[in-house]
Design an enzyme around this catalytic site. Structure first.
Site, PDB file in Angstrom:
ATOM      1  N   ARG A  99       0.823  -1.211   0.000  1.00 31.49           N
ATOM      2  CA  ARG A  99       0.000   0.000   0.000  1.00 31.49           C
ATOM      3  C   ARG A  99       0.857   1.261   0.000  1.00 31.49           C
ATOM      4  O   ARG A  99       0.500   2.267  -0.624  1.00 31.49           O
ATOM      5  CB  ARG A  99      -0.958  -0.016   1.195  1.00 31.49           C
ATOM      6  CG  ARG A  99      -1.856   1.214   1.315  1.00 31.49           C
ATOM      7  CD  ARG A  99      -2.460   1.687   0.014  1.00 31.49           C
ATOM      8  NE  ARG A  99      -3.235   0.660  -0.679  1.00 31.49           N
ATOM      9  CZ  ARG A  99      -3.711   0.790  -1.912  1.00 31.49           C
ATOM     10  NH1 ARG A  99      -3.461   1.903  -2.596  1.00 31.49           N
ATOM     11  NH2 ARG A  99      -4.394  -0.167  -2.466  1.00 31.49           N
ATOM     12  N   LYS A 134       2.793  24.669  -2.637  1.00 30.98           N
ATOM     13  CA  LYS A 134       1.463  24.112  -2.376  1.00 30.98           C
ATOM     14  C   LYS A 134       1.527  22.597  -2.530  1.00 30.98           C
ATOM     15  O   LYS A 134       1.085  22.015  -3.513  1.00 30.98           O
ATOM     16  CB  LYS A 134       0.429  24.721  -3.319  1.00 30.98           C
ATOM     17  CG  LYS A 134       0.219  26.219  -3.091  1.00 30.98           C
ATOM     18  CD  LYS A 134      -0.791  26.805  -4.062  1.00 30.98           C
ATOM     19  CE  LYS A 134      -0.981  28.298  -3.831  1.00 30.98           C
ATOM     20  NZ  LYS A 134      -1.908  28.904  -4.801  1.00 30.98           N
ATOM     21  N   LYS A 166       6.816  38.288  -1.043  1.00 32.53           N
ATOM     22  CA  LYS A 166       5.431  38.218  -1.494  1.00 32.53           C
ATOM     23  C   LYS A 166       4.624  39.375  -0.910  1.00 32.53           C
ATOM     24  O   LYS A 166       5.150  40.214  -0.177  1.00 32.53           O
ATOM     25  CB  LYS A 166       4.831  36.858  -1.128  1.00 32.53           C
ATOM     26  CG  LYS A 166       5.473  35.709  -1.908  1.00 32.53           C
ATOM     27  CD  LYS A 166       4.888  34.372  -1.555  1.00 32.53           C
ATOM     28  CE  LYS A 166       3.441  34.234  -1.994  1.00 32.53           C
ATOM     29  NZ  LYS A 166       3.294  34.253  -3.465  1.00 32.53           N
ATOM     30  N   GLU A 199       7.296  39.894  -5.628  1.00 25.67           N
ATOM     31  CA  GLU A 199       5.958  39.810  -6.226  1.00 25.67           C
ATOM     32  C   GLU A 199       5.447  41.207  -6.534  1.00 25.67           C
ATOM     33  O   GLU A 199       5.567  42.128  -5.719  1.00 25.67           O
ATOM     34  CB  GLU A 199       5.006  39.107  -5.259  1.00 25.67           C
ATOM     35  CG  GLU A 199       3.570  39.019  -5.753  1.00 25.67           C
ATOM     36  CD  GLU A 199       2.672  38.333  -4.750  1.00 25.67           C
ATOM     37  OE1 GLU A 199       1.680  38.953  -4.317  1.00 25.67           O
ATOM     38  OE2 GLU A 199       2.973  37.172  -4.381  1.00 25.67           O
ATOM     39  N   ASP A 221       1.918  38.689 -10.435  1.00 26.83           N
ATOM     40  CA  ASP A 221       0.911  37.889  -9.747  1.00 26.83           C
ATOM     41  C   ASP A 221      -0.497  38.351 -10.090  1.00 26.83           C
ATOM     42  O   ASP A 221      -0.850  39.523  -9.893  1.00 26.83           O
ATOM     43  CB  ASP A 221       1.126  37.982  -8.232  1.00 26.83           C
ATOM     44  CG  ASP A 221       0.283  36.960  -7.477  1.00 26.83           C
ATOM     45  OD1 ASP A 221       0.337  35.769  -7.837  1.00 26.83           O
ATOM     46  OD2 ASP A 221      -0.438  37.351  -6.545  1.00 26.83           O
TER      47      ASP A 221
END
Length: 283
Positions: A99, A134, A166, A199, A221
């Protein structure tokens, strides 16, 4: 990814611990301890296979005597019925790994397959597809390995290997100019050799970065395609460019045609479908 071997081993150990607990009582109850066998990994769905060497590491982590013979290599596009590898060893070890091997390969193959779709849509342009942070916690190294197998590029592994200024960094620092200045001073003070990416949220932000300088890459962005084209013209090759923010299979080529160097796509690691496959006993 050799730098991250320790993380991979820790991930495998955690996967074994959560699945095995105090023993594989299903196998212990009905299969002799020394019984030997063979299993093979068969594709049930088409896709890019990824993670074969990780599968071998899982088997070896459970029992070093397990032997794996590869019939395919990472990055190949396989069809239902294709056999990727055969594993030979004690049946208990093969079943304990089953598994975990499937979970890892199915996910990595899903990431690689989706990455390949995005990469193909950028063919004929200069744009390279990047991953993001992410990722599933603990799985980042494997997710990023799968992106590379699918033809994409790894952006940064974490917060430690690049300075990315950012929106929240910029807002907390008091603006783009202040954020870049303080980041540059930090690098000079600490002696670290890290790239700076900043950014931008508007063409005005881009103009500010062009005036201030001191960065390697400008992220555009959530720009429209039209504004992305204008930004690329403004930057005119002085800095690397990266499009980001909600870019999908329907829009990525339009952004690539604007002339950006990179396009980062969170979806290639956090909105994927695992590729179906199985591990079955063979004689």
């Amino acid at each position: 990814m050799n730098t991250y071997d320790n993380l991979i081993d820790r991930l495998i150990d955690l996967a074994i611990a959560e699945d095995l607990g105090d023993g594989d009582h299903s196998s212990l109850s009905c299969i002799p301890y020394n019984a030997a066998g063979v299993v093979q990994l068969m594709m049930k769905q088409e896709g890019v296979i990824a993670g074969l060497r990780i599968a071998e590491r899982i088997y070896k982590r459970i029992e070093s005597d397990v032997q794996v013979d590869f019939l395919k290599t990472d990055g190949e596009f396989l069809q239902p019925g294709d056999i990727a590898f055969r594993a030979y060893g004690r049946v208990h070890a093969l079943l304990q790994a089953e598994r975990i091997v499937l979970n890892v390969l199915q996910r990595m193959s899903g990431v690689a397959t989706q990455t390949r779709e995005y990469v193909k849509l950028c063919e004929g342009t200069k744009a390279k597809v990047l991953d993001t942070r992410k990722t599933t916690p603990g799985m980042r190294v494997l997710d990023k390995m799968a992106v590379a197998i699918g033809g994409g590029l790894n952006h940064r592994m974490g917060l430690f290997d690049m300075i990315m200024l950012k929106d929240n960094h910029i807002d907390f620092a008091g603006g783009i100019q202040e954020a870049i200045r303080m980041a540059s001073e930090y690098l000079a003070k600490t002696g670290r050799n890290l790239d700076i990416e900043v950014e931008t949220r508007s063409l005005k932000d881009v103009e500010t970065v062009l005036r201030v300088g001191g960065v390697r890459r400008i992220m555009l962005d959530n720009f429209t395609v039209a504004d992305t084209r204008k930004a690329v013209e403004l930057i005119n090759g002085r800095f690397e460019t990266e499009s980001s923010g909600g870019i999908n299979l329907s829009t990525i080529r339009d952004y690539a045609l604007c002339g950006v160097d990179y396009i980062s796509v969170g979806a290639i690691t956090h909105q994927i479908k695992s590729i179906d496959m199985n591990l079955k006993k063979i004689d």
